[in-house]
Design a protein around this motif. Structure first.
Motif, PDB file in Angstrom:
ATOM      1  N   LEU A 138       1.457  -2.760  -2.658  1.00 15.63           N
ATOM      2  CA  LEU A 138       0.716  -1.928  -3.456  1.00 15.63           C
ATOM      3  C   LEU A 138      -0.883  -2.197  -3.295  1.00 15.63           C
ATOM      4  O   LEU A 138      -1.792  -1.417  -3.166  1.00 15.63           O
ATOM      5  CB  LEU A 138       0.750  -2.280  -4.987  1.00 15.63           C
ATOM      6  N   ILE A 139      -1.300  -3.515  -2.890  1.00 19.37           N
ATOM      7  CA  ILE A 139      -2.497  -3.931  -2.443  1.00 19.37           C
ATOM      8  C   ILE A 139      -2.928  -3.120  -1.262  1.00 19.37           C
ATOM      9  O   ILE A 139      -4.024  -2.535  -1.201  1.00 19.37           O
ATOM     10  CB  ILE A 139      -2.673  -5.273  -2.386  1.00 19.37           C
ATOM     11  N   GLU A 140      -2.168  -2.981  -0.287  1.00 18.74           N
ATOM     12  CA  GLU A 140      -2.356  -2.011   1.071  1.00 18.74           C
ATOM     13  C   GLU A 140      -2.552  -0.839   0.580  1.00 18.74           C
ATOM     14  O   GLU A 140      -3.763  -0.199   1.039  1.00 18.74           O
ATOM     15  CB  GLU A 140      -1.215  -2.362   1.844  1.00 18.74           C
ATOM     16  N   LEU A 141      -1.970  -0.171  -0.373  1.00 18.44           N
ATOM     17  CA  LEU A 141      -2.298   1.325  -0.761  1.00 18.44           C
ATOM     18  C   LEU A 141      -3.441   1.457  -1.485  1.00 18.44           C
ATOM     19  O   LEU A 141      -4.296   2.378  -1.200  1.00 18.44           O
ATOM     20  CB  LEU A 141      -0.858   1.756  -1.487  1.00 18.44           C
ATOM     21  N   ILE A 142      -3.835   0.322  -2.335  1.00 19.92           N
ATOM     22  CA  ILE A 142      -5.334   0.526  -2.767  1.00 19.92           C
ATOM     23  C   ILE A 142      -6.250   0.327  -1.871  1.00 19.92           C
ATOM     24  O   ILE A 142      -7.229   1.046  -1.904  1.00 19.92           O
ATOM     25  CB  ILE A 142      -5.262  -0.587  -3.869  1.00 19.92           C
ATOM     26  N   ARG A 143      -5.994  -0.380  -0.972  1.00 17.76           N
ATOM     27  CA  ARG A 143      -6.922  -0.546   0.157  1.00 17.76           C
ATOM     28  C   ARG A 143      -7.236   0.873   0.899  1.00 17.76           C
ATOM     29  O   ARG A 143      -8.448   1.287   1.159  1.00 17.76           O
ATOM     30  CB  ARG A 143      -6.519  -1.660   1.266  1.00 17.76           C
ATOM     31  N   ARG A 144      -6.209   1.089   1.234  1.00 20.07           N
ATOM     32  CA  ARG A 144      -6.228   2.597   1.881  1.00 20.07           C
ATOM     33  C   ARG A 144      -6.962   3.703   1.266  1.00 20.07           C
ATOM     34  O   ARG A 144      -7.780   4.374   1.770  1.00 20.07           O
ATOM     35  CB  ARG A 144      -5.022   2.936   2.764  1.00 20.07           C
ATOM     36  N   GLN A 145      -6.624   3.554  -0.088  1.00 20.25           N
ATOM     37  CA  GLN A 145      -7.207   4.833  -0.989  1.00 20.25           C
ATOM     38  C   GLN A 145      -8.515   4.598  -1.050  1.00 20.25           C
ATOM     39  O   GLN A 145      -9.471   5.478  -1.289  1.00 20.25           O
ATOM     40  CB  GLN A 145      -6.375   4.898  -2.240  1.00 20.25           C
ATOM     41  N   ALA A 146      -8.966   3.341  -1.283  1.00 23.79           N
ATOM     42  CA  ALA A 146     -10.450   3.004  -1.292  1.00 23.79           C
ATOM     43  C   ALA A 146     -11.217   3.402  -0.023  1.00 23.79           C
ATOM     44  O   ALA A 146     -12.270   3.781  -0.056  1.00 23.79           O
ATOM     45  CB  ALA A 146     -10.729   1.536  -1.512  1.00 23.79           C
ATOM     46  N   LEU A 147     -10.611   3.164   1.246  1.00 29.00           N
ATOM     47  CA  LEU A 147     -11.223   3.550   2.393  1.00 29.00           C
ATOM     48  C   LEU A 147     -11.270   4.998   2.783  1.00 29.00           C
ATOM     49  O   LEU A 147     -11.912   5.355   3.224  1.00 29.00           O
ATOM     50  CB  LEU A 147     -10.271   2.692   3.442  1.00 29.00           C
ATOM     51  N   MET A 148     -10.475   5.750   1.950  1.00 29.57           N
ATOM     52  CA  MET A 148     -10.403   7.321   2.184  1.00 29.57           C
ATOM     53  C   MET A 148     -11.256   7.685   1.007  1.00 29.57           C
ATOM     54  O   MET A 148     -11.321   9.045   0.957  1.00 29.57           O
ATOM     55  CB  MET A 148      -9.005   7.615   1.869  1.00 29.57           C
ATOM     56  N   SER A 149     -11.989   7.065   0.296  1.00 28.64           N
ATOM     57  CA  SER A 149     -12.962   7.630  -0.829  1.00 28.64           C
ATOM     58  C   SER A 149     -14.380   7.368  -0.454  1.00 28.64           C
ATOM     59  O   SER A 149     -14.768   6.389  -0.064  1.00 28.64           O
ATOM     60  CB  SER A 149     -12.459   6.751  -2.023  1.00 28.64           C
TER      61      SER A 149
END
Lengths: 243, 243
Positions: free
Chosen positions: A123-134
């Motif tokens: 989940l932390i990895e998904l949060i990281r990726r969503q942050a980088l796509m924002s």
């Protein structure tokens, strides 16, 4: 700091993202288009992370203010179909967290539930990726713990909930932690202090992307005594982080 | 004013309720038991009305504060299975509004959705009955319009959202409308001003039922600059209701 610099600053993390399908060219172009001038008046897409035991006002304070923007779309995204707040009421998740999409703003609330989330690497990895796509990221309260665990705060000026300050700061020892700040902006990253501070940070963000008059009008509609001063943080004294 | 006086003050309305099965003896006894001294420390049951186009912070500001009480239960009650806020996100309804139950507190938020609700007599009747079965009632913003339409404000000192003041006041011309007030308490009825004012009213209510220290602690946890003064209402000037 622009999004590209934000990513570059993360070094290896950015390279990993570039190699994944969800960081394909199309979303990048959409972000570039928005940056070209539509941000102030065009469609504004906000994704809000939700999880069990999120803190109610962390999420709904900013949503109240941001939700008055013209042509705004607010989606709740999370690991489950529903998320129960620490206070009890449940919200409906609009999009699974695994379905990453480019956002103008990724809002990350905190709450007791972050203690469990920081121990879930996927989940932390998904949060990281969503942050980088924002285009922008705004954390409220211990939402900063999730960004810290994702390695997104290193080298940045940041703050968090004052009551949980030591724990959150321990997750990102290389960040420049501000013990006294209602909120801190560093490039496209805004971290705010505990719970209600997110509401002030959201208004500051609105002032930046849509203008001061829009933010003022929204505060008046909500009959909200807006704290415009990011340095005005009496709770740093209450909780002893003003050192 | 105790609940019984509140009901008595409503005259015919109270008689109607007494003749209905949902105003049976058992719930009355439960309310009497709570009044006997458990209110300050025992189980505290809150029902929150939700409906489409409710205003986000009207609901979640008070829920944030009330949800930190020890031994509290917060249920969302409404006509549908889900309610979408004016700002977008949806909440899950825990109990149908038609299933009336005794509550320690009935919280009635406002929002654009109240304009449709005041034209639905069956729902207004259910709201009236739920209010009469509740120890206390707290309205936020244009939530007062629903109570006004239900005939619950006549003869009482009340306030509402300042931007929608004229419309709400028109629904209860026999109420004693306060154009300048962050919130007003009259017996077991508290009406608050627009949106964010409900958060201050909720803290005032917490101070009364659980003590000032509990309210203060909750405000500190939420890092919320609590406005303790019900007469401090700068938005009465902003919106021109301070006449």
């Amino acid at each position: 700091m622009k999004r590209r610099e934000f990513i570059t600053g993360l070094g290896a993390a950015a390279l990993t993202v570039a190699a994944r399908p969800w960081a394909a060219e199309a979303p990048q172009l959409r972000i570039e288009e928005r940056r070209a001038g539509k941000l102030g008046s065009g469609h504004y897409r906000i994704g809000v992370l939700v999880f069990d035991d999120y803190e109610t006002l962390d999420l709904h304070g900013p949503v109240e203010m941001l939700g008055h923007l013209a042509d705004v779309e607010i989606e709740l995204i999370g690991p489950g179909a529903v998320a129960r707040s620490f206070q009890g009421p449940k919200v409906v998740v609009d999009r699974p967290l695994a379905q990453l999409e480019p956002l103008d703003l990724f809002l990350v609330p905190g709450g007791l539930g972050t203690r469990a989330l920081v121990q879930q690497p996927e989940l932390i990895e998904l949060i990281r990726r969503q942050a980088l796509m924002s285009e922008r990221v705004l954390s409220v309260c211990t939402g900063a713990a999730l960004l810290a665990q994702a390695g997104l705060l290193d080298g940045k000026r940041v703050t968090t909930n004052k009551a949980a300050f030591a724990w959150v700061a321990s997750l990102a020892p290389d960040a420049d932690w501000q013990g006294r700040a209602r909120w801190v902006q560093d490039g496209n990253l805004t971290t705010s202090s505990g719970v209600s501070a997110g509401t002030d940070a959201a208004l500051a963000l609105i002032a930046e992307v849509r203008g001061e008059a829009v933010a003022q009008k929204i505060a008046e509609i909500a009959e909200y005594p807006w704290n415009r001063d990011a340095d005005n943080d009496p709770f740093a004294i209450t909780w002893g982080t003003d050192t």
